[in-house]
Motif scaffolding. Structure first.
Motif, mmCIF file in Angstrom:
data_model
loop_
_atom_site.group_PDB
_atom_site.id
_atom_site.type_symbol
_atom_site.label_atom_id
_atom_site.label_comp_id
_atom_site.label_asym_id
_atom_site.label_seq_id
_atom_site.Cartn_x
_atom_site.Cartn_y
_atom_site.Cartn_z
ATOM 1 N N VAL A 1 26.548 -2.590 -6.191
ATOM 2 C CA VAL A 1 26.474 -2.947 -4.774
ATOM 3 C C VAL A 1 27.509 -4.016 -4.428
ATOM 4 C CG1 VAL A 1 24.999 -3.962 -2.987
ATOM 5 C CG2 VAL A 1 24.058 -2.280 -4.583
ATOM 6 N N LEU A 2 27.621 -5.022 -5.280
ATOM 7 C CA LEU A 2 28.613 -6.074 -5.019
ATOM 8 C C LEU A 2 30.031 -5.523 -5.065
ATOM 9 C CD1 LEU A 2 27.401 -9.267 -6.919
ATOM 10 C CD2 LEU A 2 27.407 -8.863 -4.468
ATOM 11 N N ARG A 3 30.301 -4.653 -6.012
ATOM 12 C CA ARG A 3 31.638 -4.068 -6.105
ATOM 13 C C ARG A 3 31.955 -3.225 -4.882
ATOM 14 N NH1 ARG A 3 29.985 -3.623 -11.499
ATOM 15 N NH2 ARG A 3 29.395 -1.431 -11.267
ATOM 16 N N GLN B 1 34.894 -5.761 8.467
ATOM 17 C CA GLN B 1 34.661 -7.122 8.968
ATOM 18 C C GLN B 1 33.235 -7.612 8.736
ATOM 19 O OE1 GLN B 1 35.897 -4.668 11.166
ATOM 20 N NE2 GLN B 1 37.989 -5.303 11.598
ATOM 21 N N GLY B 2 32.436 -6.807 8.054
ATOM 22 C CA GLY B 2 31.079 -7.244 7.790
ATOM 23 C C GLY B 2 30.380 -6.345 6.791
ATOM 24 N N ILE B 3 29.269 -6.841 6.266
ATOM 25 C CA ILE B 3 28.403 -6.092 5.361
ATOM 26 C C ILE B 3 26.983 -6.167 5.906
ATOM 27 C CG2 ILE B 3 27.395 -5.979 3.039
ATOM 28 C CD1 ILE B 3 30.321 -5.092 3.125
ATOM 29 N N ALA C 1 17.400 -9.285 -5.202
ATOM 30 C CA ALA C 1 18.557 -9.866 -5.903
ATOM 31 C C ALA C 1 19.856 -9.447 -5.224
ATOM 32 C CB ALA C 1 18.563 -9.436 -7.367
ATOM 33 N N ASP C 2 19.915 -8.208 -4.723
ATOM 34 C CA ASP C 2 21.112 -7.752 -4.013
ATOM 35 C C ASP C 2 21.356 -8.582 -2.763
ATOM 36 O OD1 ASP C 2 21.529 -5.519 -5.762
ATOM 37 O OD2 ASP C 2 20.007 -4.392 -4.641
ATOM 38 N N VAL C 3 20.306 -8.829 -2.018
ATOM 39 C CA VAL C 3 20.443 -9.584 -0.765
ATOM 40 C C VAL C 3 21.019 -10.968 -1.050
ATOM 41 C CG1 VAL C 3 19.233 -10.459 1.271
ATOM 42 C CG2 VAL C 3 18.488 -8.318 0.215
ATOM 43 N N ARG C 4 20.517 -11.606 -2.107
ATOM 44 C CA ARG C 4 20.983 -12.949 -2.445
ATOM 45 C C ARG C 4 22.399 -12.932 -3.014
ATOM 46 N NH1 ARG C 4 15.388 -12.832 -4.053
ATOM 47 N NH2 ARG C 4 14.187 -14.145 -2.619
ATOM 48 N N GLU C 5 22.693 -11.972 -3.856
ATOM 49 C CA GLU C 5 24.037 -11.900 -4.437
ATOM 50 C C GLU C 5 25.082 -11.587 -3.377
ATOM 51 O OE1 GLU C 5 23.611 -9.050 -7.541
ATOM 52 O OE2 GLU C 5 22.436 -10.393 -8.824
ATOM 53 N N LEU C 6 24.739 -10.742 -2.432
ATOM 54 C CA LEU C 6 25.662 -10.453 -1.334
ATOM 55 C C LEU C 6 25.865 -11.675 -0.447
ATOM 56 C CD1 LEU C 6 24.458 -6.869 -0.431
ATOM 57 C CD2 LEU C 6 26.775 -7.482 -1.158
ATOM 58 N N ALA C 7 24.817 -12.451 -0.243
ATOM 59 C CA ALA C 7 24.961 -13.681 0.539
ATOM 60 C C ALA C 7 25.953 -14.620 -0.133
ATOM 61 C CB ALA C 7 23.602 -14.365 0.706
ATOM 62 N N LEU D 1 28.398 -13.671 -2.184
ATOM 63 C CA LEU D 1 29.711 -13.048 -2.050
ATOM 64 C C LEU D 1 30.317 -13.320 -0.678
ATOM 65 C CD1 LEU D 1 31.931 -11.014 -3.032
ATOM 66 C CD2 LEU D 1 30.547 -9.227 -1.936
ATOM 67 N N MET D 2 29.507 -13.221 0.352
ATOM 68 C CA MET D 2 30.029 -13.358 1.713
ATOM 69 C C MET D 2 30.555 -14.757 1.999
ATOM 70 S SD MET D 2 29.886 -10.331 2.830
ATOM 71 C CE MET D 2 30.295 -10.535 4.559
#
Length: 264
Positions: free
Chosen positions: A42-44, A55-57, A71-77, A79-80
């Motif tokens: 997901v992060l990749r 311009q957004g995720i 965990a995805d929600v937090r890891e993406l946060a 990353l952003m």
């Protein structure tokens, strides 16, 4: 602005505001969850889309964790934070698990969607003013945390005054009815309803987002007809296209579709 953004990302509509592309990565997580190998990542996927010019995720974490997981929600946060010119949008029902993420992560935007816990996919907007009482304190809480609120809405011009009265900053137009009518005899009639709703929203000072079943074929037409759209959130069709074209070319194709909508 990130120097790797594609030139197509500069599309601007007639109101002088860029229409942003936010990529919903739920379907990447759905495929990953069918095995225990952690692929596709997901992060990749999110980073590849951002590098290509998105311009957004967007994510829509459901209580049953069928795709995006906590965990995805937090890891993406996390990353952003490396992409200060891009926005993180978390969708969901604020009476379920959404507000926990808002309080913890304070994303740029939350989109309130009236889904039931076992709903297959989002299929209707909020019923206003009937839903006003339960939404008002949650909208106020988000705003106290510095988080923009968008309400998922059907194309009903008369509802826009109720959205404005609640204090939400934006609406997200639920566009499935347009997608279903695209290419049929009903296309113009259905699209006109979205135009009227957008005009009513703009008259109330609301920002406009849109999403659900938008794709490379119908996106330009929708944006040409519907004034003031600031963001389209696209997941299923975009990720399906990426299986054939790759993330980079797919994102750039969608950005070209946006650009074509505003070409002279």
């Amino acid at each position: 602005m990130n120097p790797l953004l594609a030139p197509e990302a500069s599309a601007v509509h007639s109101h002088g505001q860029r229409c942003a592309l936010s990529v919903n990565v739920n379907k990447v997580a759905l495929l990953r969850n069918t095995r225990h190998l952690g692929i596709p990542g997901v992060l990749r996927a999110a980073e590849a889309c951002l590098l290509a010019g998105a311009q957004g995720i967007t994510v829509h974490p459901r209580p049953d964790e069928r795709h995006i997981r906590p965990a995805d929600v937090r890891e993406l946060a996390a990353l952003m934070k490396q992409w200060p010119h891009a926005e993180y949008n978390i969708e969901g029902n604020p009476t379920q698990n959404l507000m926990d993420y808002v309080r913890e992560l304070r994303p740029h935007q939350v989109t309130f969607v009236p889904d039931s816990e076992d709903q297959f996919t989002s299929d209707h907007g909020w019923n206003l003013p009937a839903d006003r009482e339960r939404l008002a304190p949650l909208i106020a809480e988000c705003q106290s945390l510095g988080v923009r609120v968008s309400l998922f809405m059907d194309p009903l011009p008369e509802a826009m005054a109720h959205v404005a009265a609640l204090g939400a900053e934006r609406i997200e137009l639920y566009t499935e009815t347009f997608a279903s009518a695209f290419g049929t005899a009903r296309e113009a009639e259905v699209l006109a309803g979205f135009t009227r709703t957008a005009e009513a929203a703009l008259a109330q000072g609301l920002g406009i987002n849109a999403g659900h079943d938008l794709n490379r074929d119908n996106l330009s037409l929708f944006l040409r007809a519907v004034p003031g759209v600031r963001e389209v959130s696209i997941g299923h069709a975009l990720i399906a296209d990426a299986l054939e074209l790759g993330y980079t070319e797919t994102v750039r194709e969608y950005l070209r579709s946006i650009q074509r909508a505003y070409a002279a």
